[in-house]
Design an enzyme around this catalytic site. Structure first.
Site, PDB file in Angstrom:
ATOM      1  N   ARG A  92       3.048  -6.761   6.755  1.00  0.00           N
ATOM      2  CA  ARG A  92       3.343  -5.450   6.889  1.00  0.00           C
ATOM      3  C   ARG A  92       3.953  -4.775   7.777  1.00  0.00           C
ATOM      4  NH1 ARG A  92      -2.124  -2.531   5.440  1.00  0.00           N
ATOM      5  NH2 ARG A  92      -3.030  -3.927   3.635  1.00  0.00           N
ATOM      6  N   TYR A 134       6.595  -1.929   7.172  1.00  0.00           N
ATOM      7  CA  TYR A 134       5.762  -0.549   7.066  1.00  0.00           C
ATOM      8  C   TYR A 134       5.482  -0.146   8.279  1.00  0.00           C
ATOM      9  CZ  TYR A 134       2.989   3.298   5.353  1.00  0.00           C
ATOM     10  OH  TYR A 134       2.284   4.438   4.907  1.00  0.00           O
ATOM     11  N   LYS A 147       7.378   2.815  10.804  1.00  0.00           N
ATOM     12  CA  LYS A 147       6.690   4.111  11.235  1.00  0.00           C
ATOM     13  C   LYS A 147       6.591   4.378  12.615  1.00  0.00           C
ATOM     14  CE  LYS A 147       5.521   5.919   7.050  1.00  0.00           C
ATOM     15  NZ  LYS A 147       6.050   7.093   6.493  1.00  0.00           N
ATOM     16  N   ASN A 151      -5.985   6.920   4.863  1.00  0.00           N
ATOM     17  CA  ASN A 151      -5.826   6.772   3.435  1.00  0.00           C
ATOM     18  C   ASN A 151      -6.072   8.102   2.539  1.00  0.00           C
ATOM     19  OD1 ASN A 151      -6.603   4.173   4.607  1.00  0.00           O
ATOM     20  ND2 ASN A 151      -6.336   3.558   2.419  1.00  0.00           N
ATOM     21  N   ARG A 210      -2.928   0.491  -4.771  1.00  0.00           N
ATOM     22  CA  ARG A 210      -4.010   1.000  -3.783  1.00  0.00           C
ATOM     23  C   ARG A 210      -5.229   0.884  -4.384  1.00  0.00           C
ATOM     24  NH1 ARG A 210      -0.572   5.558  -0.571  1.00  0.00           N
ATOM     25  NH2 ARG A 210       0.420   5.761  -2.505  1.00  0.00           N
ATOM     26  N   ASP A 231     -14.184 -10.170   1.318  1.00  0.00           N
ATOM     27  CA  ASP A 231     -15.764 -10.081   1.028  1.00  0.00           C
ATOM     28  C   ASP A 231     -16.163  -8.591   1.018  1.00  0.00           C
ATOM     29  OD1 ASP A 231     -15.811  -9.231   3.547  1.00  0.00           O
ATOM     30  OD2 ASP A 231     -17.054 -10.606   4.479  1.00  0.00           O
ATOM     31  N   THR A 276     -13.294  -1.746   6.184  1.00  0.00           N
ATOM     32  CA  THR A 276     -13.708  -0.426   6.045  1.00  0.00           C
ATOM     33  C   THR A 276     -12.232   0.639   5.886  1.00  0.00           C
ATOM     34  OG1 THR A 276     -13.612   0.279   8.196  1.00  0.00           O
ATOM     35  CG2 THR A 276     -15.855  -0.841   7.296  1.00  0.00           C
ATOM     36  N   ARG A 277     -12.529   1.516   5.068  1.00  0.00           N
ATOM     37  CA  ARG A 277     -11.419   2.676   4.954  1.00  0.00           C
ATOM     38  C   ARG A 277     -12.223   3.915   5.015  1.00  0.00           C
ATOM     39  NH1 ARG A 277      -8.939  -1.417   5.944  1.00  0.00           N
ATOM     40  NH2 ARG A 277      -6.772  -2.082   4.894  1.00  0.00           N
ATOM     41  N   ARG A 333     -10.960   0.802   9.360  1.00  0.00           N
ATOM     42  CA  ARG A 333     -10.170   2.034   9.893  1.00  0.00           C
ATOM     43  C   ARG A 333     -10.827   3.500   9.705  1.00  0.00           C
ATOM     44  NH1 ARG A 333      -5.238   2.098   5.940  1.00  0.00           N
ATOM     45  NH2 ARG A 333      -4.452   0.533   7.347  1.00  0.00           N
TER      46      ARG A 333
HETATM   47  N1  UDP Z   1      -8.303  -3.468  -1.890  1.00  0.00           N
HETATM   48  C1  UDP Z   1      -9.150  -3.981  -2.474  1.00  0.00           C
HETATM   49  N2  UDP Z   1      -8.916  -4.201  -3.969  1.00  0.00           N
HETATM   50  C2  UDP Z   1      -7.731  -3.695  -4.614  1.00  0.00           C
HETATM   51  C3  UDP Z   1      -6.952  -2.733  -3.749  1.00  0.00           C
HETATM   52  C4  UDP Z   1      -7.282  -3.000  -2.530  1.00  0.00           C
HETATM   53  O1  UDP Z   1     -10.133  -4.816  -2.339  1.00  0.00           O
HETATM   54  O2  UDP Z   1      -7.558  -3.818  -5.799  1.00  0.00           O
HETATM   55  C5  UDP Z   1      -8.723  -3.254  -0.392  1.00  0.00           C
HETATM   56  C6  UDP Z   1      -7.746  -3.674   0.498  1.00  0.00           C
HETATM   57  O3  UDP Z   1      -7.625  -5.006   0.638  1.00  0.00           O
HETATM   58  C7  UDP Z   1      -7.539  -2.788   1.656  1.00  0.00           C
HETATM   59  C8  UDP Z   1      -8.460  -1.588   1.170  1.00  0.00           C
HETATM   60  O4  UDP Z   1      -8.917  -1.932  -0.056  1.00  0.00           O
HETATM   61  O5  UDP Z   1      -8.770  -3.385   2.704  1.00  0.00           O
HETATM   62  C9  UDP Z   1      -7.649  -0.483   1.125  1.00  0.00           C
HETATM   63  O6  UDP Z   1      -6.101  -1.011   0.230  1.00  0.00           O
HETATM   64  P1  UDP Z   1      -5.034  -0.080   0.110  1.00  0.00           P
HETATM   65  O7  UDP Z   1      -3.869  -0.992  -0.736  1.00  0.00           O
HETATM   66  O8  UDP Z   1      -5.474   1.139  -0.725  1.00  0.00           O
HETATM   67  O9  UDP Z   1      -4.565   0.713   1.444  1.00  0.00           O
HETATM   68  P2  UDP Z   1      -4.408   0.273   2.717  1.00  0.00           P
HETATM   69  O10 UDP Z   1      -5.419   0.862   3.489  1.00  0.00           O
HETATM   70  O11 UDP Z   1      -4.605  -1.342   2.860  1.00  0.00           O
HETATM   71  O12 UDP Z   1      -3.040   0.775   3.375  1.00  0.00           O
END
Ligand code: UDP
Length: 324
Positions: free
Chosen positions: A142, A145, A149, A174, A186, A206, A210-211, A275
């Site tokens: 990563r 990116y 940034k 996000n 995503r 698992d 978090t997001r 996050r």
């Molecule tokens: N994720 C997931 N399944 C998917 C795509 C993403 O579980 O089909 C998870 C990914 O591993 C991450 C979170 O969802 O923990 C958000 O991923 P995304 O690619 O949307 O953006 P990121 O926040 O990682 O930049």
């Protein structure tokens, strides 16, 4: 005012164009369509105050005339895309940022760059406050990116300090909504696409990571407010509602009105465990906070994807309910 926007045909960029046109501004929109789409701005084509130019802002571009505001939104924001195009990603964060800053310096324009919560990496402080310096792997997958940034932020601060350019840095968390590409990888489009097809939701790892998801109209409102502020240091923009990815999958299931199966796939490398934005600074300085709740935002997004699918005949029997 006359605005120059890179990444204007992208997901957030195209919504920003709409907002500026609605407010009576003139917009010169730049995009190289590596991830942006002509369809995102097709409705603005032919508008007297809108012009679209296909160009790579990391290479030379003209930017003719004088601008009042320069926005650098160009970015390969999805992990799927930046992992596939690491060098272009680095160039967009670095050279392209400098090129856009040069236009702002040339014209005495205001400048705003969209940075990212990825500057915090896999954060050791939670929620993330702007004063936290982050925990980024500088050589991981990563890093193209995250580090570009961080460089973009550093270059923006340098132009502010060395050249007196009036700059803003938005750290975007996000964001989701209409005009995301269904196949951009995503989690929001991935889960909605799977739900519409009646397929299992692919949870990486698992699902305990978090997001926090912010609807695009709230994000554009935050960017507009930030662009008018005098704050030069970074400001977090995002929705503080934090969910595990498994909880998020359950919300999608609930919206679908039936139990969708979940399958687990390997967690991508350096996927941040947690996050959540601390938005106290945006509340205090900009009087901003998100207004759209997750269910309403998801319904709007579903309606968009369904309309797309019906246009292309892609999803013949949509499994999700329409917005109210
Ligand atoms: N994720 C997931 N399944 C998917 C795509 C993403 O579980 O089909 C998870 C990914 O591993 C991450 C979170 O969802 O923990 C958000 O991923 P995304 O690619 O949307 O953006 P990121 O926040 O990682 O930049």
């Amino acid at each position: 005012m006359r605005h120059l926007i890179s990444g204007a045909a992208g997901f957030i960029g195209s919504h920003l164009c709409d907002r500026l046109i609605q407010e009576g501004h003139e917009v010169v929109a730049l995009d190289n369509f590596i991830t942006g789409s002509l369809e995102n701005v097709a409705h603005l084509k032919g508008h007297a105050r809108f012009r679209l130019e296909e160009c790579n802002v990391a290479a030379g571009f003209s930017a003719a005339g004088v601008f009042d505001q320069v926005w650098h939104l160009a970015s390969l924001a999805s992990p799927k895309h930046y992992l596939a195009h690491p060098i272009e990603t680095l160039e967009t964060g670095s050279t392209a940022t400098r090129n856009m800053l040069e236009v702002a310096r040339r014209d005495g324009a205001r400048f705003l760059v969209t940075s990212t919560s990825e500057c915090y990496g896999d954060p050791l402080e939670h929620p993330q406050v702007e004063t936290y310096w982050g925990n980024v792997n500088p050589v991981g997958l990563r890093s193209c990116y995250d580090e570009s940034k961080r460089y973009a932020e550093a270059m923006t601060m340098a132009y502010s300090r060395a050249h007196g350019v009036r700059t803003n840095i938005a750290r975007i968390f996000n964001t989701y909504g209409p005009r995301m590409a269904l196949d951009d990888g995503r989690v929001v489009p991935a889960f909605l696409d799977q739900a519409l097809r009646g397929q299992p939701l692919t949870v990486f790892g698992d699902g305990s990571q978090t997001r926090s998801f912010c609807y695009v109209s709230d994000m554009v409102d935050g960017l507009m407010r930030l662009s008018r502020s005098e704050e030069r240091l970074p400001v977090n923009l995002g929705n503080p509602l934090e969910l595990t990815i498994l909880e998020f999958a359950q919300r999608i299931s609930r919206l679908a009105g039936r139990e969708l199966k979940v399958t687990h796939e390997p967690l991508p490398s350096d996927d941040p465990r947690k996050r959540q934005p601390d938005i106290s600074k945006a509340r205090r300085l900009l009087g901003w906070e998100p207004k759209v709740n997750l269910e309403d935002g998801l319904r709007e997004t579903i309606a968009y994807f369904k309309a797309l699918a019906e246009g292309s005949g892609r999803h013949k029997s949509p499994a999700l309910s329409s917005p109210r």
